[in-house]
Scaffold this active site. Structure first.
Site, PDB file in Angstrom:
ATOM      1  N   HIS A 165      -9.808  -4.447  11.265  1.00 38.02           N
ATOM      2  CA  HIS A 165     -10.516  -4.372   9.780  1.00 38.02           C
ATOM      3  C   HIS A 165     -11.884  -3.529   9.847  1.00 38.02           C
ATOM      4  CE1 HIS A 165      -7.586  -7.347   8.548  1.00 38.02           C
ATOM      5  NE2 HIS A 165      -8.052  -7.405   7.399  1.00 38.02           N
ATOM      6  N   GLU A 197       0.834  -1.241  -0.168  1.00 39.53           N
ATOM      7  CA  GLU A 197      -0.046  -0.023  -0.023  1.00 39.53           C
ATOM      8  C   GLU A 197       0.928   1.407  -0.049  1.00 39.53           C
ATOM      9  OE1 GLU A 197      -0.947  -2.523   1.992  1.00 39.53           O
ATOM     10  OE2 GLU A 197      -2.783  -3.115   1.337  1.00 39.53           O
TER      11      GLU A 197
END
Lengths: 459, 333
Positions: free
Chosen positions: A262, A193
């Site tokens: 998450h 990322e």
């Protein structure tokens, strides 16, 4: 002409220092780079080097002197052909001092914290003309259509991210896009990322219009330096020469049973950053219309989606080029008793609460902000001036929430209109637990929204 | 200084040598002046000088073509001068004035020039590495034959994003030259104390990226290596790494007392390996220039630098309205 050697500033915060030791004496010849003295700053002892060439004519401040202000003359340097006898005869060349800031000058654009409450300017035009043909579409399909239409329109636009191409999207958002646009424009990245966000920003500097997909915004924390330091600030730091026209998108907030790492809602984080725009839509038509606007926008846009909403269907106008402007809230339901402001998945709770409240005779006005930066505070104020009561609804944490910001705006701009304190309904102040029963309690509930409305309406 | 590539024989013309001498001297004198203005309080905050490293940017700019891009860290003044940016605009940015490249809003570490394809000036160590690969990505996407020089230091070479970038640059064949300016100290920590590999460029081998070590005190060696790297990238063969062994004479920033190395180490480098002195010797020994010719160049540089300092002092501070501009770009019409 003789040159005055001035007490140097040797750190960003130094205002005065100690002349610890002279390393030269009167009559010494110095050239650029020679150490002349040791100076103690607030942090360290520094060696002070000569910049000009010449002979030390006179030392004005003795070894060991403390508290010498920056820019005080500490010695006089003689240039070619001068002698120490000239010092008193000719005034040494003065080094120019910094130009002082005019403290009286004030900015005309500074926000005014006034006590007057002018009628807010609100754009109330409908999103699509009356009579427009509508079709039912899921949020997933609307997002894909929004991106695909813009990619057909502008070949600078490309999509990159993990599993966006051959896998057809981890959440199937980019289904079919590889087939239509090819591997040059729909690009699978490695799981990296920080790296691919930086490459995306660089590509935007270089004239492209990237759409960077994060599999979820939880993973974008690895990339947040590029989102904020590289993408959001460059236009300002370059004096307007270059910026990062691009979209960072992906699901945000809690899905279901995926635990603390998450399940975070980043709305309040990104909303804080000048230079970013932040969209967090609820309905499919807004996903499509705002995505098209985001891709065309010449600034970095954070596009916060929601996994639970991906599969929900809504009316979407059947138009060739449907866009929704940033900074324009949508009023889903009109009412006069209380204003409920929300965005993204929070709208599910807000609308359900309003339905149930209506059965009890409480008519709520429900506003979907759609974009958090710019934020349509005018629409909120206008509604609060009518209802005199406000409840905000979001899934994120309570401290430093979007609702906190809205409360401060309403307090400053419409304090006199409030008949009750504003209540911010948020997720609980805990990391998301995994256990089904705990997760349910950690999330916001419709019952909590209803209870908050009853509290502000004193029912 | 275990550099592999050193050029002692001159294959550069007298004009080229004089240009390198001039360009390196401009950086040296400009930086000395910046240090002086910092001492006077005219430049604030952090100010990282490039003195000692001049041959790196001057050598690589000699290998670049119009339209090629460059991006670097916060030690950026040399890169800007070498790619032809106006010394007045650079110095005025250092003093935070309206006439600066960023209208005074960026400062020493954050400067840009769209016209000269200079993409900053980045203050976060190694952030410019994926950004540079992104610029190269854009050029490959447009298929325009351009290359990007992505500069970073030996300190940045230990950031994870460098290797994330190496991986994607190699995978996608990006026309990016990774220039590791190894000045041997990451702020105050020597390479020996911070870096597991003696040769940082060899880390590229893990990604299949070719590279080489270069003597960064020799402008001709740098130019020659730059030409190899540019040819590799322009031929569509993907990225290339140049680890340029150089040395900074000054502290990490203006407030660094540099106690992590000896005065003798710095002096030895200045006396024996100075890149400007080396070209000066080549010019004089090869009878390409006389002392008077070089004096004329010195004089010209002094004038440019003094003018930039005057400009930087006289240019007004930005109007307070500038606080509120350039936060968002307007939509294209």
């Amino acid at each position: 002409m003789a040159i005055e050697i001035l007490m140097p500033a040797l750190s960003p915060t130094m205002e005065e220092g100690t002349l610890a030791k002279w390393m030269v004496k009167e009559g010494d010849t110095v050239s650029s780079g020679d150490i002349m003295a040791e100076i103690e700053t607030d942090k360290a002892t520094m060696e002070f080097e000569a910049v000009d060439e010449g002979v030390i004519g006179k030392i004005l401040i003795a070894d060991g002197t403390e508290g010498i202000k920056v820019n005080t003359a500490i010695a006089i340097l003689l240039e070619d052909g001068e002698s120490a006898d000239d010092i008193d005869a000719a005034a040494p060349q003065k080094a120019s001092a910094p130009v002082p800031v005019d403290k009286e000058q004030s900015s005309e654009d500074a926000p005014a914290a006034g006590m007057s409450h002018p009628e807010p300017q609100v754009d109330t035009t409908p999103d699509w003309p009356e009579g427009t043909k509508l079709k039912q579409q899921t949020v997933r399909e609307a997002l894909r259509d929004g991106m695909s239409e813009e990619m057909r329109r502008d070949d600078r636009v490309f999509l990159m991210g993990e599993e966006v191409a051959e896998y057809q999207g981890a959440y199937k958002i980019s289904q079919g896009m590889l087939d239509e646009f090819g591997a040059k424009r729909v690009i699978d990245t490695p799981i990296t990322e920080h790296g691919f966000a930086g490459i995306g920003v660089g590509a935007a500097f270089g004239g492209l219009r990237p759409i960077v997909e994060f599999m979820t915004f939880n993973f974008a924390m690895q990339a947040i330096d590029h989102i904020i330091n590289s993408a959001a600030k460059t236009l300002y730091m370059s004096g307007g020469q270059m910026g990062a026209p691009m979209v960072f998108r992906g699901p945000n907030g809690a899905a279901a049973r995926v635990g603390a790492q998450h399940s975070q809602d980043y709305a309040a984080w990104y909303m804080q950053i000048p230079g970013l725009k932040v969209a967090m839509p609820y309905s499919a038509s807004d996903y499509k219309g705002l995505m098209k606007t985001a891709i065309r926008d010449p600034n970095p846009v954070i596009f916060l989606e929601n996994e639970i909403l991906y599969g929900r269907s809504f009316d979407v106008p059947d138009l060739d080029d449907y866009t929704v402007p940033f900074g324009k809230a949508r009023i889903w339901r009109e009412g006069g008793d209380v204003t409920i402001v929300s965005f993204g998945i929070g709208m599910s709770y807000a609308l359900e609460a309003a339905d149930r409240l209506a059965e009890e005779g409480i008519n709520a006005e429900v506003i979907d902000l759609r974009t958090l930066r710019p934020m349509d505070t005018g629409a909120i104020l206008k509604s609060v001036m009518k209802t005199n009561r406000l409840v905000t609804v979001e899934e994120g944490w309570p401290q430093g929430s979007v609702g906190n910001y809205i409360s401060s705006v309403v307090m400053q701009e419409a304090f006199d209109y409030l008949d009750a304190p504003v209540i911010n309904c948020t997720g609980k102040d805990v990391p998301m637990p995994y256990a089904a029963n705990l997760e349910k309690h950690a999330l916001l509930t419709t019952d909590e929204v209803i209870a908050a409305v009853k509290k502000v309406t004193y029912k | 200084m275990a550099a592999k590539k050193t050029t002692k024989k001159t294959n550069a013309s007298a004009e080229e040598l004089k240009a390198y001498y001039r360009d390196m001297l401009l950086i040296r004198r400009f930086e000395e002046k910046a240090g002086q203005l910092y001492g006077m309080g005219l430049i604030g905050g952090f100010c990282h000088l490039y003195i000692g490293q001049e041959a790196v940017v001057v050598g690589l700019e000699a290998a670049a073509e119009e339209g090629d891009k460059r991006i670097t860290s916060y030690r950026d003044h040399g890169h800007m001068l070498a790619c032809g940016m106006d010394p007045n605009g650079v110095m005025a940015e250092l003093t935070g004035r309206e006439g600066g490249y960023s209208k005074g809003k960026g400062g020493s570490m954050h400067m840009f020039s769209k016209e000269k394809h200079f993409y900053g000036g980045h203050g976060i160590v190694a952030a410019q590495v994926p950004l540079g690969a992104g610029l190269a990505f854009a050029d490959k996407y447009k298929d325009n034959g351009r290359v990007t020089f992505t500069y970073f230091g030996d300190g940045a070479a230990n950031q994870g994003q460098v290797y994330e970038t190496f991986n994607m640059a190699a995978l996608w064949g990006l026309p990016c030259i990774f220039v590791i300016e190894n000045n041997q100290y990451a702020m105050g920590t020597s390479q020996q104390r911070s870096t597991s590999s003696a040769e940082i460029w060899e880390r590229g081998k893990a990604f299949g990226i070719p590279g080489e070590a270069v003597d960064g005190m020799d402008v001709l060696a740098v130019k020659s290596a730059g030409e190899t790297a540019v040819a590799h990238c322009r031929a569509g063969k993907g990225p290339y790494i140049l680890e340029i062994k150089t040395y900074r004479y000054r502290g990490h920033s203006m407030s660094d007392p540099a106690k992590y190395r000896t005065r003798e180490e710095v002096q030895k480098m200045r006396d024996e390996r100075d890149p400007i002195e080396a070209v000066r010797t080549l010019l004089l020994d090869g009878k390409h220039a006389t002392e008077d010719d070089l004096k004329a160049i010195d004089k010209e540089i002094k004038k440019i630098v003094n003018e930039s300092a005057d400009f930087a002092k006289e240019s007004p501070e930005p109007h307070l309205d500038e606080l509120w501009t350039d936060i968002y770009a307007e939509m294209e019409a």
